[in-house]
Design a protein around this motif. Structure first.
Motif, PDB file in Angstrom:
ATOM      1  N   LEU A  90       5.700   0.949  16.373  1.00 38.44           N
ATOM      2  CA  LEU A  90       5.699   0.413  15.011  1.00 38.44           C
ATOM      3  C   LEU A  90       5.791   1.531  13.972  1.00 38.44           C
ATOM      4  CD1 LEU A  90       2.966  -2.355  15.362  1.00 38.44           C
ATOM      5  CD2 LEU A  90       5.364  -2.754  14.767  1.00 38.44           C
ATOM      6  N   ASN A  91       5.158   2.637  14.247  1.00 37.96           N
ATOM      7  CA  ASN A  91       5.153   3.754  13.294  1.00 37.96           C
ATOM      8  C   ASN A  91       6.396   4.631  13.377  1.00 37.96           C
ATOM      9  OD1 ASN A  91       2.645   3.410  11.870  1.00 37.96           O
ATOM     10  ND2 ASN A  91       1.573   3.993  13.753  1.00 37.96           N
ATOM     11  N   GLY A  92       7.020   4.703  14.543  1.00 41.68           N
ATOM     12  CA  GLY A  92       8.138   5.646  14.655  1.00 41.68           C
ATOM     13  C   GLY A  92       9.275   5.249  15.561  1.00 41.68           C
ATOM     14  N   LEU A 133       2.622   0.074  21.508  1.00 41.54           N
ATOM     15  CA  LEU A 133       3.218  -0.742  20.458  1.00 41.54           C
ATOM     16  C   LEU A 133       2.977  -0.121  19.084  1.00 41.54           C
ATOM     17  CD1 LEU A 133       4.628  -3.277  19.394  1.00 41.54           C
ATOM     18  CD2 LEU A 133       2.427  -4.481  19.549  1.00 41.54           C
ATOM     19  N   ILE A 134       1.773   0.392  18.864  1.00 43.29           N
ATOM     20  CA  ILE A 134       1.454   1.042  17.585  1.00 43.29           C
ATOM     21  C   ILE A 134       2.368   2.241  17.362  1.00 43.29           C
ATOM     22  CG2 ILE A 134      -0.304   2.368  16.348  1.00 43.29           C
ATOM     23  CD1 ILE A 134      -0.819  -0.651  16.373  1.00 43.29           C
ATOM     24  N   ALA A 181       0.830  -1.204   0.000  1.00 40.45           N
ATOM     25  CA  ALA A 181       0.000   0.000   0.000  1.00 40.45           C
ATOM     26  C   ALA A 181       0.867   1.258   0.000  1.00 40.45           C
ATOM     27  CB  ALA A 181      -0.924   0.000   1.211  1.00 40.45           C
ATOM     28  N   ARG A 182       0.515   2.230  -0.823  1.00 37.46           N
ATOM     29  CA  ARG A 182       1.285   3.480  -0.889  1.00 37.46           C
ATOM     30  C   ARG A 182       1.186   4.261   0.412  1.00 37.46           C
ATOM     31  NH1 ARG A 182       2.607   5.637  -6.046  1.00 37.46           N
ATOM     32  NH2 ARG A 182       2.126   4.215  -7.760  1.00 37.46           N
ATOM     33  N   SER A 183      -0.005   4.322   0.959  1.00 41.12           N
ATOM     34  CA  SER A 183      -0.228   5.065   2.191  1.00 41.12           C
ATOM     35  C   SER A 183      -0.656   4.088   3.281  1.00 41.12           C
ATOM     36  CB  SER A 183      -1.311   6.134   1.985  1.00 41.12           C
ATOM     37  OG  SER A 183      -1.575   6.820   3.189  1.00 41.12           O
ATOM     38  N   PHE A 184       0.111   4.044   4.353  1.00 40.19           N
ATOM     39  CA  PHE A 184      -0.192   3.084   5.417  1.00 40.19           C
ATOM     40  C   PHE A 184       0.424   3.540   6.727  1.00 40.19           C
ATOM     41  CE2 PHE A 184       1.180  -0.489   8.056  1.00 40.19           C
ATOM     42  CZ  PHE A 184      -0.019  -1.166   8.237  1.00 40.19           C
ATOM     43  N   ARG A 185      -0.340   3.363   7.798  1.00 42.46           N
ATOM     44  CA  ARG A 185       0.172   3.513   9.147  1.00 42.46           C
ATOM     45  C   ARG A 185      -0.415   2.389   9.994  1.00 42.46           C
ATOM     46  NH1 ARG A 185       2.723   7.819  11.113  1.00 42.46           N
ATOM     47  NH2 ARG A 185       1.877   7.501  13.208  1.00 42.46           N
ATOM     48  N   PHE A 186       0.415   1.852  10.869  1.00 36.35           N
ATOM     49  CA  PHE A 186      -0.092   0.855  11.793  1.00 36.35           C
ATOM     50  C   PHE A 186      -1.105   1.511  12.721  1.00 36.35           C
ATOM     51  CE2 PHE A 186       3.991  -1.024  10.635  1.00 36.35           C
ATOM     52  CZ  PHE A 186       3.665  -2.359  10.494  1.00 36.35           C
TER      53      PHE A 186
END
Length: 381
Positions: A166-168, A162-163, A101-106
């Motif tokens: 995962l993102n940063g 955790l999210i 996916a081009r745009s995605f965030r957990f």
């Protein structure tokens, strides 16, 4: 607070370099399409699904899993296990889409959705929602509690933490290390009533996919984890760091090393299978040509080489044939002693015939042992 990423030592960095070298090699090999790629990828995905589910006690043959993946009824697997396999396959399919996916965030919604895909058929287990109370992991042989998850009141905040990570978090760390820590933290939080192990292993694959390791079926360690003694070592590695209860710390190097070793060993297996696939396909092409069979029959023979059996529907789908064409080819191959038919109507399948058995035996004798990257010796396959 969640468990922290450890500082790697020189030995770990050396193993990581070797894993990356093998990954690049696999990527270059796969850049050029081959006739056997589709079947090899399907079997590798089936083996990953088999490994992750067998750890939880849901056992099915690779051949039945391939049938489920193709929408066919399995020959041996119960309806209950079939539901587990189908749910896990659906989740992995979604993970492949998310990886690209081009745009995605957990976010928590993604994790809950994946859990629902896996166990949505268990309405009594609150699929896709946080467990309503405490949770205890028991030794299946003794009944002893070997791990107690965090209090349910803390679970939503831990998932959010955790999210955020995962993102940063730890973005300067190697992908394989971040994926291992994502796996460990999710299984330690144990957010759901069921599916926590499978979810954690799937999250590991998703983290790798989002870090542009875009062939999850080739970088997943699920097959390796599901192999006999490896499963025992997997649980041992988890418990060594968990210590029986939720107690975050930074002494997680042994877990990361376990995962790096598994990635290295699995990459060796896939590399060897790719090399073998080319040799086998060329040999079978020569045999088909010598016996004046249709060239497409190589596809059927290759499937029987890498598997215990072949069903008419699988061959028909792989080669885009009519039912009649596929049936005629398989009858001809059976008449030439390449295949041996068993069963009738929908239960009919083809196993290796005398000629194929000799080919399989010849290649089995060529198998080389795998090398443990943390040792100087070798390890059994």
């Amino acid at each position: 607070m969640i468990y922290c990423t450890p500082e790697l030592e020189p030995a770990d960095k050396a193993v990581l370099e070797e894993i990356e070298d093998m990954r690049r090699d696999l990527m270059y090999r796969l850049a050029e399409p081959h006739r056997w790629d589709g079947q090899l990828r399907r079997q590798l995905q089936a083996r990953a699904i088999q490994g992750s589910n067998s750890i939880e006690g849901y056992r099915a043959s690779v051949e039945d899993i391939e049938s489920i993946m193709l929408g066919e009824e399995p020959l041996e697997t119960s309806s209950a296990v079939t539901s587990e396999i189908a749910g896990y396959q659906q989740a992995l399919t979604y993970i492949r889409h998310l990886s690209l996916a081009r745009s995605f965030r957990f976010d928590a919604g993604v994790l809950h959705a994946l859990n629902f895909m896996m166990i949505g058929h268990h309405h009594d287990k609150s699929p896709g929602t946080v467990r309503p109370g405490g949770i205890y992991v028991r030794n299946s042989a003794t009944g002893e509690v070997v791990y107690e998850g965090p209090d349910v009141e803390n679970v939503p905040a831990l998932i959010d933490e955790l999210i955020d990570w995962l993102n940063g978090g730890d973005l300067d760390q190697p992908s394989y290390v971040r994926a291992a820590m994502a796996h460990f933290n999710l299984v330690a939080i144990h957010p759901w009533r069921d599916g926590n192990g499978r979810m954690s292993r799937a999250l590991q694959t998703l983290v790798l996919g989002r870090d542009r390791i875009l062939t999850p079926e080739f970088c997943s360690i699920e097959e390796w984890l599901g192999l006999g003694e490896n499963t025992v070592e997997y649980y041992r590695a988890l418990r060594e760091v968990q210590g029986g209860t939720w107690n975050p710390h930074d002494r997680t190097l042994s877990w990361v090393r376990f995962c790096l070793r598994a990635h290295h060993m699995q990459a060796q297996r896939v590399r060897d299978r790719l090399a073998e696939a080319g040799k086998v396909w060329l040999l079978l092409e020569e045999q088909v040509d010598a016996e004046r069979l249709h060239p497409r029959c190589v596809s059927a023979l290759y499937q029987v080489f890498v598997s215990r059996r072949l069903r008419r529907g699988t061959y028909q789908s792989d080669e885009s044939l009519s039912q009649g064409q596929a049936a005629r080819d398989l009858r001809e191959l059976a008449a030439r002693d390449w295949l041996t038919p068993y069963g009738e109507t929908k239960g009919r399948f083809y196993a290796p015939g005398p000629k194929m058995q000799r080919v399989k035996a010849d290649f089995a004798a060529r198998v080389e042992p795998l090398r443990d990257p943390y040792l100087t010796g070798t390890a059994a396959r």
